[in-house]
Design a protein around this motif. Structure first.
Motif, PDB file in Angstrom:
ATOM      1  N   UNK A 108       5.355   8.310   0.089  1.00  0.00           N
ATOM      2  CA  UNK A 108       6.172   7.288   0.749  1.00  0.00           C
ATOM      3  C   UNK A 108       7.013   7.917   1.857  1.00  0.00           C
ATOM      4  N   UNK A 109       6.920   7.322   3.034  1.00  0.00           N
ATOM      5  CA  UNK A 109       7.748   7.772   4.149  1.00  0.00           C
ATOM      6  C   UNK A 109       9.208   7.410   3.885  1.00  0.00           C
ATOM      7  N   UNK A 110      10.146   8.136   4.516  1.00  0.00           N
ATOM      8  CA  UNK A 110      11.565   7.787   4.354  1.00  0.00           C
ATOM      9  C   UNK A 110      11.812   6.317   4.712  1.00  0.00           C
ATOM     10  N   UNK A 111      12.592   5.651   3.865  1.00  0.00           N
ATOM     11  CA  UNK A 111      12.927   4.246   4.094  1.00  0.00           C
ATOM     12  C   UNK A 111      11.905   3.258   3.574  1.00  0.00           C
ATOM     13  N   UNK A 112      10.726   3.730   3.176  1.00  0.00           N
ATOM     14  CA  UNK A 112       9.697   2.808   2.686  1.00  0.00           C
ATOM     15  C   UNK A 112       9.814   2.658   1.176  1.00  0.00           C
ATOM     16  N   UNK A 113       9.186   1.619   0.662  1.00  0.00           N
ATOM     17  CA  UNK A 113       9.223   1.368  -0.768  1.00  0.00           C
ATOM     18  C   UNK A 113       8.265   0.283  -1.171  1.00  0.00           C
ATOM     19  N   UNK A 114       8.370  -0.152  -2.420  1.00  0.00           N
ATOM     20  CA  UNK A 114       7.493  -1.196  -2.955  1.00  0.00           C
ATOM     21  C   UNK A 114       8.253  -2.042  -3.957  1.00  0.00           C
ATOM     22  N   UNK A 115       7.771  -3.270  -4.120  1.00  0.00           N
ATOM     23  CA  UNK A 115       8.251  -4.158  -5.167  1.00  0.00           C
ATOM     24  C   UNK A 115       7.075  -4.481  -6.063  1.00  0.00           C
ATOM     25  N   UNK A 116       7.357  -4.697  -7.348  1.00  0.00           N
ATOM     26  CA  UNK A 116       6.269  -4.967  -8.281  1.00  0.00           C
ATOM     27  C   UNK A 116       6.776  -5.849  -9.412  1.00  0.00           C
ATOM     28  N   UNK A 117       5.886  -6.653  -9.927  1.00  0.00           N
ATOM     29  CA  UNK A 117       6.133  -7.367 -11.173  1.00  0.00           C
ATOM     30  C   UNK A 117       4.781  -7.598 -11.818  1.00  0.00           C
ATOM     31  N   UNK A 118       4.596  -7.025 -12.972  1.00  0.00           N
ATOM     32  CA  UNK A 118       3.357  -7.232 -13.709  1.00  0.00           C
ATOM     33  C   UNK A 118       3.646  -7.018 -15.182  1.00  0.00           C
ATOM     34  N   UNK A 119       2.664  -7.256 -15.990  1.00  0.00           N
ATOM     35  CA  UNK A 119       2.824  -7.017 -17.422  1.00  0.00           C
ATOM     36  C   UNK A 119       1.623  -6.220 -17.914  1.00  0.00           C
ATOM     37  N   UNK A 120       1.388  -5.103 -17.254  1.00  0.00           N
ATOM     38  CA  UNK A 120       0.246  -4.266 -17.595  1.00  0.00           C
ATOM     39  C   UNK A 120       0.491  -3.429 -18.819  1.00  0.00           C
ATOM     40  N   UNK A 121       1.742  -3.100 -19.105  1.00  0.00           N
ATOM     41  CA  UNK A 121       2.042  -2.228 -20.230  1.00  0.00           C
ATOM     42  C   UNK A 121       3.276  -1.413 -19.940  1.00  0.00           C
ATOM     43  N   UNK A 122       3.214  -0.118 -20.224  1.00  0.00           N
ATOM     44  CA  UNK A 122       4.334   0.786 -19.996  1.00  0.00           C
ATOM     45  C   UNK A 122       4.009   1.695 -18.825  1.00  0.00           C
TER      46      UNK A 122
END
Length: 181
Positions: A108-122
């Protein structure tokens, strides 16, 4: 499993539509549909296009599931990129498809990121290099090089690289309730 079934399974595992594979490989959606249903044969040139699109060796389509070795190795050059080439967050699969685990290397470049929502497990996150601000629901965690975070992947989560250099992150998910098994 037939060649067409393997191609279809690979497409579905990557969460791609026939149209997306068509646009990336240059093959028509109708041809791809018939191929996945074993209604047509494919030329070596077109199979090469699909292998390049999926970032796999052509032999991937011919490897039998019954004669696999005890161990499976994936070389750096064989990693499957799960992100667009120029995206600020690069994601690479580290394990073969159909595993009970999902391991990814994230750059990940500086300042970048991600959002996530799932129910895959741990999920486990290990910061190999860099600094991340990780949010789980209402909780925030400042993760530095070497820090590990473990959580159930059923709450909204997001992270951002708050450092000044590219962050390298390893994520491992224990998949629960796989529907394709």
């Amino acid at each position: 499993m037939s060649l067409g079934q393997k191609i279809g399974r690979l497409r579905q595992e990557r969460g791609l539509t026939l149209q997306e594979v068509s646009e990336g490989s240059g093959l028509t959606p109708s041809f791809l549909s018939r191929l996945e249903r074993d209604k047509v044969n494919i030329s070596v040139a077109n199979l090469r296009k699909l292998a390049q699109f999926f970032s796999v060796q052509m032999t991937h389509f011919f490897e039998g599931e019954d004669n696999q070795q005890v161990g499976q190795m994936m070389r750096t050059s064989e990693r499957i990129r799960l992100s667009l080439d120029e995206a600020p967050v690069q994601v690479f699969a580290l394990l073969p498809p159909n595993s009970d685990l999902e391991a990814r290397l994230i750059e990940a470049r500086p300042g970048s990121g991600q959002q996530s929502f799932s129910s895959r497990g741990s999920q486990m996150v290990l910061v190999l290099e860099g600094v991340l601000n990780f949010t789980l629901g209402d909780e925030e965690y400042a993760l530095n090089t070497g820090d590990t975070l473990f959580y159930r992947d059923d709450v909204p989560n997001s992270w951002v690289n708050t450092g000044t250099t590219i962050a390298h992150v390893l994520t491992i998910s224990v998949l629960s309730g796989r529907e394709d098994r």
